[in-house]
Write a protein that holds these residues in place. Structure first.
Motif, mmCIF file in Angstrom:
data_model
loop_
_atom_site.group_PDB
_atom_site.id
_atom_site.type_symbol
_atom_site.label_atom_id
_atom_site.label_comp_id
_atom_site.label_asym_id
_atom_site.label_seq_id
_atom_site.Cartn_x
_atom_site.Cartn_y
_atom_site.Cartn_z
ATOM 1 N N GLN A 27 44.608 -22.708 -44.858
ATOM 2 C CA GLN A 27 44.344 -23.930 -44.391
ATOM 3 C C GLN A 27 44.921 -24.048 -43.032
ATOM 4 O OE1 GLN A 27 45.780 -27.629 -46.141
ATOM 5 N NE2 GLN A 27 44.091 -28.876 -45.475
ATOM 6 N N TYR B 93 37.956 -32.809 -51.072
ATOM 7 C CA TYR B 93 36.941 -31.558 -51.046
ATOM 8 C C TYR B 93 36.223 -31.116 -52.170
ATOM 9 C CZ TYR B 93 40.435 -30.484 -47.114
ATOM 10 O OH TYR B 93 41.145 -30.586 -45.873
ATOM 11 N N PHE C 2 38.516 -31.498 -55.342
ATOM 12 C CA PHE C 2 40.056 -31.518 -55.127
ATOM 13 C C PHE C 2 40.504 -32.760 -54.421
ATOM 14 C CE2 PHE C 2 40.984 -27.424 -56.724
ATOM 15 C CZ PHE C 2 39.575 -26.804 -56.772
ATOM 16 N N ALA D 111 33.780 -29.621 -46.036
ATOM 17 C CA ALA D 111 34.498 -29.904 -45.078
ATOM 18 C C ALA D 111 35.490 -31.131 -44.885
ATOM 19 C CB ALA D 111 33.884 -30.395 -43.625
ATOM 20 N N TRP E 18 38.735 -20.466 -48.580
ATOM 21 C CA TRP E 18 38.882 -19.649 -49.561
ATOM 22 C C TRP E 18 39.164 -18.077 -49.010
ATOM 23 C CZ3 TRP E 18 35.156 -15.811 -51.043
ATOM 24 C CH2 TRP E 18 35.516 -14.799 -51.990
ATOM 25 N N VAL F 93 43.937 -19.181 -50.926
ATOM 26 C CA VAL F 93 43.236 -20.243 -50.105
ATOM 27 C C VAL F 93 44.068 -20.428 -48.876
ATOM 28 C CG1 VAL F 93 42.212 -22.536 -50.145
ATOM 29 C CG2 VAL F 93 42.214 -21.063 -52.167
ATOM 30 N N TRP G 117 48.265 -24.952 -57.780
ATOM 31 C CA TRP G 117 48.386 -24.387 -56.471
ATOM 32 C C TRP G 117 50.098 -24.366 -56.135
ATOM 33 C CZ3 TRP G 117 44.319 -24.464 -52.732
ATOM 34 C CH2 TRP G 117 42.854 -24.749 -53.052
ATOM 35 N N GLY G 118 50.282 -23.260 -55.266
ATOM 36 C CA GLY G 118 51.620 -23.217 -54.956
ATOM 37 C C GLY G 118 52.023 -24.145 -53.911
ATOM 38 N N GLN G 119 53.049 -24.280 -53.259
ATOM 39 C CA GLN G 119 53.480 -25.291 -52.154
ATOM 40 C C GLN G 119 53.052 -24.876 -50.767
ATOM 41 O OE1 GLN G 119 55.687 -23.076 -53.129
ATOM 42 N NE2 GLN G 119 56.680 -22.118 -51.593
ATOM 43 N N GLY G 120 52.550 -23.450 -50.622
ATOM 44 C CA GLY G 120 51.961 -22.768 -49.516
ATOM 45 C C GLY G 120 53.211 -22.329 -48.698
ATOM 46 N N ARG H 249 43.389 -30.425 -58.258
ATOM 47 C CA ARG H 249 42.077 -30.449 -58.866
ATOM 48 C C ARG H 249 41.894 -31.593 -59.688
ATOM 49 N NH1 ARG H 249 39.977 -25.720 -63.027
ATOM 50 N NH2 ARG H 249 40.826 -27.487 -64.415
ATOM 51 N N TYR I 47 47.874 -20.677 -49.470
ATOM 52 C CA TYR I 47 48.121 -21.030 -50.904
ATOM 53 C C TYR I 47 47.835 -20.164 -51.882
ATOM 54 C CZ TYR I 47 48.493 -25.934 -48.863
ATOM 55 O OH TYR I 47 48.851 -26.848 -48.117
ATOM 56 N N TYR J 233 36.102 -11.325 -51.272
ATOM 57 C CA TYR J 233 36.477 -11.757 -49.994
ATOM 58 C C TYR J 233 35.312 -12.411 -49.241
ATOM 59 C CZ TYR J 233 40.127 -8.330 -51.045
ATOM 60 O OH TYR J 233 41.213 -7.457 -51.650
ATOM 61 N N PHE K 78 34.139 -24.249 -49.392
ATOM 62 C CA PHE K 78 34.681 -25.510 -49.570
ATOM 63 C C PHE K 78 33.751 -26.481 -48.765
ATOM 64 C CE2 PHE K 78 38.756 -25.614 -51.872
ATOM 65 C CZ PHE K 78 39.109 -24.250 -51.810
ATOM 66 N N SER L 164 49.948 -29.941 -51.450
ATOM 67 C CA SER L 164 48.979 -29.032 -51.750
ATOM 68 C C SER L 164 47.754 -29.668 -52.523
ATOM 69 C CB SER L 164 49.613 -28.118 -52.850
ATOM 70 O OG SER L 164 50.759 -27.328 -52.316
ATOM 71 N N TYR M 201 33.212 -17.832 -52.036
ATOM 72 C CA TYR M 201 33.472 -19.176 -52.467
ATOM 73 C C TYR M 201 33.258 -20.030 -51.105
ATOM 74 C CZ TYR M 201 34.313 -16.664 -56.938
ATOM 75 O OH TYR M 201 34.554 -15.942 -58.201
ATOM 76 N N PRO N 122 40.892 -23.443 -58.780
ATOM 77 C CA PRO N 122 41.985 -23.374 -59.044
ATOM 78 C C PRO N 122 42.685 -24.725 -59.671
ATOM 79 C CG PRO N 122 41.713 -22.317 -56.931
ATOM 80 C CD PRO N 122 40.648 -23.035 -57.491
ATOM 81 N N LYS O 238 43.121 -28.502 -40.452
ATOM 82 C CA LYS O 238 41.769 -28.239 -40.668
ATOM 83 C C LYS O 238 41.717 -28.217 -42.109
ATOM 84 C CE LYS O 238 40.456 -27.142 -36.587
ATOM 85 N NZ LYS O 238 39.431 -27.811 -35.779
ATOM 86 N N GLY O 239 40.458 -28.022 -42.493
ATOM 87 C CA GLY O 239 39.880 -27.837 -44.134
ATOM 88 C C GLY O 239 40.398 -26.749 -44.983
ATOM 89 N N LEU O 240 40.116 -26.550 -46.008
ATOM 90 C CA LEU O 240 40.651 -25.632 -46.773
ATOM 91 C C LEU O 240 39.468 -24.125 -46.732
ATOM 92 C CD1 LEU O 240 41.263 -27.536 -50.081
ATOM 93 C CD2 LEU O 240 43.050 -26.489 -48.451
#
Lengths: 115, 112
Positions: A39, B92, B41, B105, A47, A37, A105-108, B51, A95, A60, B103, B48, B101, A102, A43-45
């Motif tokens: 970002q 989110y 989330f 905004a 996928w 994922v 999550w990792g730290q990115g 969830r 991420y 994808y 999300f 990060s 998939y 999920p 901005k927002g997330l």
């Protein structure tokens, strides 16, 4: 303890390639779908990709389809994202995440696409 | 693609206030397997995402029970019963019923 640690980010020129890695630990990696994922700054997330437990199925969005490839090595508990033909709009924190919705999550890792 | 519309985009609250966030989907999120793959989330500043809720209404591990999720089909709600300072950040919703998939905004929860 579940840990997801991304690596491989950095500054890359438009049109070039980059491969991200995610080292997983603290759980049976082969039992879980995995995802990337991203970002963009402020901005927002979004996928980016999901892969099934065996790696036989991948998913994808159109924004990266044909340019990005998600893969995994269950023996190494590792997840990868091969990114080709990078564009400025791919600039983002990426991420690594466990599961379809999920819960870890990792730290990115930051990827900057710029000339 | 499924569009998730979150409202409001910004939510100002005082500590202890109860608040709700709406997430509306452009298509039903009920899967053929009987599950509804709708998640919530929270992303705190500089962190990060975490969830909170899975499958519409199930509380994630370690998530305080002041958080609750509800809804079905295309309309979903996250409720916080008594906002605490640690709840500030961006919320989110996400759907994983239909590929790709997607999300919402995001809804920024800030202190009034």
């Amino acid at each position: 303890e579940v840990q997801l640690v991304e690596s491989g980010g950095g500054l890359v020129q438009p049109g070039r390639s980059l491969k991200l890695s995610c080292a997983a630990s603290g759980f049976t990696f082969s039992n879980y779908y995995m995802a990337w994922v991203r970002q963009a700054p402020k901005k927002g997330l979004e996928w980016v990709a999901t892969i099934s437990t065996s790696g036989s199925r991948t998913y994808y969005p159109d924004s990266v389809k044909g340019r990005f490839t998600i893969s995994r090595d269950n023996a190494k508990s590792s997840l990868y994202l091969q990114m080709n033909s990078l564009k400025s709009e791919d600039t983002a924190t990426y991420y690594c995440a466990r599961g379809k919705g999920p819960n870890y999550w990792g730290q990115g890792v930051m990827v900057t696409v710029s000339s | 693609d499924v569009v998730l519309t979150q409202t409001p985009s910004i939510l100002s609250a005082t500590i202890g206030q109860s608040v709700s966030i709406s997430c509306r989907s452009s298509q039903s999120l009920l899967d053929s397997d009987g599950n509804t793959y709708l998640y919530w989330f929270l992303q705190r500043p500089g962190q990060s995402p975490q969830r909170l809720i899975y499958l519409v209404s199930n509380l994630g591990s370690g998530v305080p029970n002041r958080f609750s999720g509800s809804g079905s089909g295309t309309d979903f709600t996250l409720k916080i019963s008594g906002v605490e300072a640690e709840d500030l950040g961006v919320y989110y919703c996400m759907q994983a019923t239909h590929a790709p998939y997607t999300f919402g905004a995001g809804t920024k929860l800030e202190l009034k």
